[in-house]
Design an enzyme around this catalytic site. Structure first.
Site, short mmCIF file in Angstrom:
data_model
loop_
_atom_site.label_atom_id
_atom_site.label_comp_id
_atom_site.label_asym_id
_atom_site.label_seq_id
_atom_site.Cartn_x
_atom_site.Cartn_y
_atom_site.Cartn_z
N LYS A 192 -168.29 53.59 0.77
CA LYS A 192 -167.85 54.77 1.50
C LYS A 192 -169.04 55.47 2.16
CE LYS A 192 -163.93 55.77 -1.54
NZ LYS A 192 -162.86 55.60 -0.54
N ARG B 15 -154.40 49.21 -3.77
CA ARG B 15 -153.20 48.39 -3.60
C ARG B 15 -153.29 47.09 -4.39
NH1 ARG B 15 -154.18 48.29 2.74
NH2 ARG B 15 -154.94 50.34 2.08
#
Length: 306
Positions: free
Chosen positions: A81, A155
């Protein structure tokens, strides 16, 4: 909080309330083939866990599986990130926390349901052992996933847990996750999105949220976005088209839900963690987003017998 710490907390609270708790450590996960959960957690010195906490009322006629994303810290992995995005990434276990709290609340309130909460716990870190963009993971259900972005890890752990939870043949499945920044861009910081292939069930969940005092909005799962998840080396890729990214994530999860089972995906990325001044019943920090919705939904499903 690390995966093993979270798991220990669930065991302690479960024992306090007489709930059944099962914890799979990294060895058990490997033996059972949870390649998604292991792949996400393999870059950390803190190994992953899958926790199942369950409650069954003696008069229950409805079975519910709740699955929570429990990334106890999300650096993004090797798809790191940017600066300014890591500071609150302890929030990325909010979905698992919501599921945990909802199961305990159902037991304390004696809601007449059978509910199992599945907490997919991992720390997503960059290291020499981390999953790399381009790697392929074999999931719990045997399908393969090409990891194009290691920061789309939620996910992957959810998919493993959904596939496992489905083996209990619940009447409905609901997953909860701080899944995408795209959801915050779409709905802001006070509302979460609800996705389901069934407009009826998705609307039912969103309506339960509103009755519980939470802001939720039903969103579509457009079939035209599904081809963007195609892979040339695996059954599916973990990311697809960037525009509509929250919907693409929902389409990925849909692949792991058995046909015919009512399912909804709650993306609580916006309201799960509040950085500003407290307002109403919302504190600074973790908010407990979706807990009231899940409890309300369980009550309504129990009353309807479905």
């Amino acid at each position: 909080m690390y995966p093993e710490v979270f798991a220990a907390e669930v065991q302690a609270v479960g024992a306090e309330h007489g709930l059944a708790v099962e914890v799979l450590d990294e060895k058990a996960l490997a033996a059972a083939g949870f390649g998604g959960l292991l792949g996400v957690g393999q870059g950390s010195v803190r190994p992953p866990r899958l926790v199942r906490i369950s409650y069954a009322h003696p008069d229950a006629a409805t079975g519910i599986a709740l699955i929570g994303k429990g990334i106890t810290y999300d650096s993004g992995g090797l798809s790191l990130k940017p600066v300014g995005s890591n500071e609150i990434m302890k929030r990325d276990m909010a979905g698992a926390a919501a599921v945990f709290a909802a199961v305990v609340a159902a037991a304390r309130l004696e809601v007449p349901v059978r509910v199992s909460g599945w907490l997919a716990l991992a720390e997503n870190m960059p290291s020499g052992s981390a999953t790399r963009p381009g790697d392929v993971l074999r999931m719990y259900d045997g399908r393969t996933v090409e990891v194009l972005n290691t920061d789309a890890e939620g996910r992957i752990v959810l998919a493993d847990a959904i596939a496992c939870a489905a083996e209990d043949e619940p009447d409905v499945i609901v997953d909860v996750a701080t899944l995408t920044f795209a959801m915050r861009m779409a709905l802001g910081n006070r509302m979460f999105g609800v996705m389901s292939p069934s407009e009826e069930f998705g609307g039912r969940v969103a309506a339960a949220a509103r009755r519980a005092g939470e802001q939720a909005w039903p969103l579509p799962l457009p079939a035209d976005l599904r081809p963007s998840l195609n892979s040339t080396v695996a059954d599916i890729a973990n990311v697809g088209e960037r525009l509509g990214g929250a919907l693409v994530a929902g389409l990925f999860l849909k692949e792991f839900v058995p046909d015919g089972t009512p399912w909804a995906h709650l993306d609580i990325a916006g309201p799960a963690f509040h950085e500003g001044e407290p307002h109403g019943d919302t504190p600074r920090g973790g908010t407990g987003a979706a807990v009231r919705t899940l409890v309300q939904l369980m009550r309504e499903l129990a009353e309807a017998g479905t």
